[in-house]
Scaffold this motif. Structure first.
Motif, PDB file in Angstrom:
ATOM      1  N   PHE A 111       0.824  -1.213   0.000  1.00 41.20           N
ATOM      2  CA  PHE A 111       0.000   0.000   0.000  1.00 41.20           C
ATOM      3  C   PHE A 111       0.854   1.257   0.000  1.00 41.20           C
ATOM      4  N   PHE A 112       1.907   1.272   0.784  1.00 39.95           N
ATOM      5  CA  PHE A 112       2.760   2.459   0.822  1.00 39.95           C
ATOM      6  C   PHE A 112       3.332   2.732  -0.560  1.00 39.95           C
ATOM      7  N   LEU A 113       3.845   1.706  -1.201  1.00 41.32           N
ATOM      8  CA  LEU A 113       4.432   1.877  -2.529  1.00 41.32           C
ATOM      9  C   LEU A 113       3.380   2.208  -3.584  1.00 41.32           C
ATOM     10  N   ALA A 114       2.205   1.576  -3.491  1.00 38.05           N
ATOM     11  CA  ALA A 114       1.142   1.843  -4.466  1.00 38.05           C
ATOM     12  C   ALA A 114       0.630   3.272  -4.353  1.00 38.05           C
ATOM     13  N   GLU A 115       0.698   3.852  -3.171  1.00 46.54           N
ATOM     14  CA  GLU A 115       0.220   5.226  -2.967  1.00 46.54           C
ATOM     15  C   GLU A 115       1.216   6.279  -3.437  1.00 46.54           C
ATOM     16  N   MET A 116       2.464   5.906  -3.650  1.00 44.92           N
ATOM     17  CA  MET A 116       3.477   6.874  -4.071  1.00 44.92           C
ATOM     18  C   MET A 116       3.089   7.448  -5.444  1.00 44.92           C
ATOM     19  N   GLY A 117       2.829   8.737  -5.480  1.00 47.19           N
ATOM     20  CA  GLY A 117       2.463   9.407  -6.724  1.00 47.19           C
ATOM     21  C   GLY A 117       1.044   9.120  -7.180  1.00 47.19           C
TER      22      GLY A 117
END
Length: 191
Positions: A111-117
């Motif tokens: 989730f953290f990575l998917a939310e980036m940008g």
């Protein structure tokens, strides 16, 4: 300022419908079949990601000054109105290959990575720049993410079959459009 909280909650909850992180929630739920660690992971990842985005938004507001900031935020909201109408899809790589971290760890990382940008992260930056109470914005955007993603974890595909994503995206786009126009014309008490 509860307005910042409620606007942030509503915008992100609507903007998240059909977003890749909502699709990721469905994939994680189908893969692990353990909803509570997934929900906890979504919360931790969203809070961390949106706190970072809120800090950036607060810094931007401080650095630009009210006149430049009004134009940047207004144009950002108009861009978000267009962007929210473009449907997301989940890349196969986003949900695979992280089983070694366990359900909670995989969810936090994914989730953290998917939310980036992502749209909701950019919206959090813009909202934090628009409203002076960054904490209310971060709490609101985090609640909005939870409102959109927790049902996805528990109900999965049943939600997508019953809710018109086109209608939800249209409503979110309209809200961003109105906020953009109001900001550009300096309507309201925010600047």
């Amino acid at each position: 300022m509860l307005e910042a909280f409620f606007v942030s909650t509503g915008i992100v909850a609507l903007g998240e419908m059909g977003d890749k992180t909502q699709l990721l929630a469905v994939v994680l739920a189908a893969t692990f079949r353990r909803p509570w660690p997934i929900v906890a992971g979504i919360f931790v990842a969203t809070l961390a990601n949106h706190a970072l985005a809120g800090a950036v938004g607060g810094w931007v507001a401080y650095m630009l000054g009210p006149d430049v900031l009004r134009w940047v935020i207004g144009l950002s909201f108009l861009a978000m109105a267009v962007w929210v109408m473009i449907p997301d899809k989940l890349d196969d790589d986003d949900a695979s290959g992280m089983r070694r971290w366990g359900v909670f760890g995989t969810t936090v990382i994914a989730f953290f990575l998917a939310e980036m940008g992502d749209k909701t992260q950019i919206a959090t930056v813009a909202l934090a720049a628009r409203y002076p109470d960054v904490i209310q914005v971060v709490l609101g955007t985090t609640l909005g993410m939870m409102l959109a993603n927790v049902p996805a974890v528990f109900l999965g595909d049943k939600i997508a079959a019953k809710v018109s994503m086109k209608w939800v995206h249209g409503l979110a786009a309209l809200i961003f459009l109105v906020l953009g126009v109001l900001t550009l014309f300096n309507v309201g008490h925010f600047f």
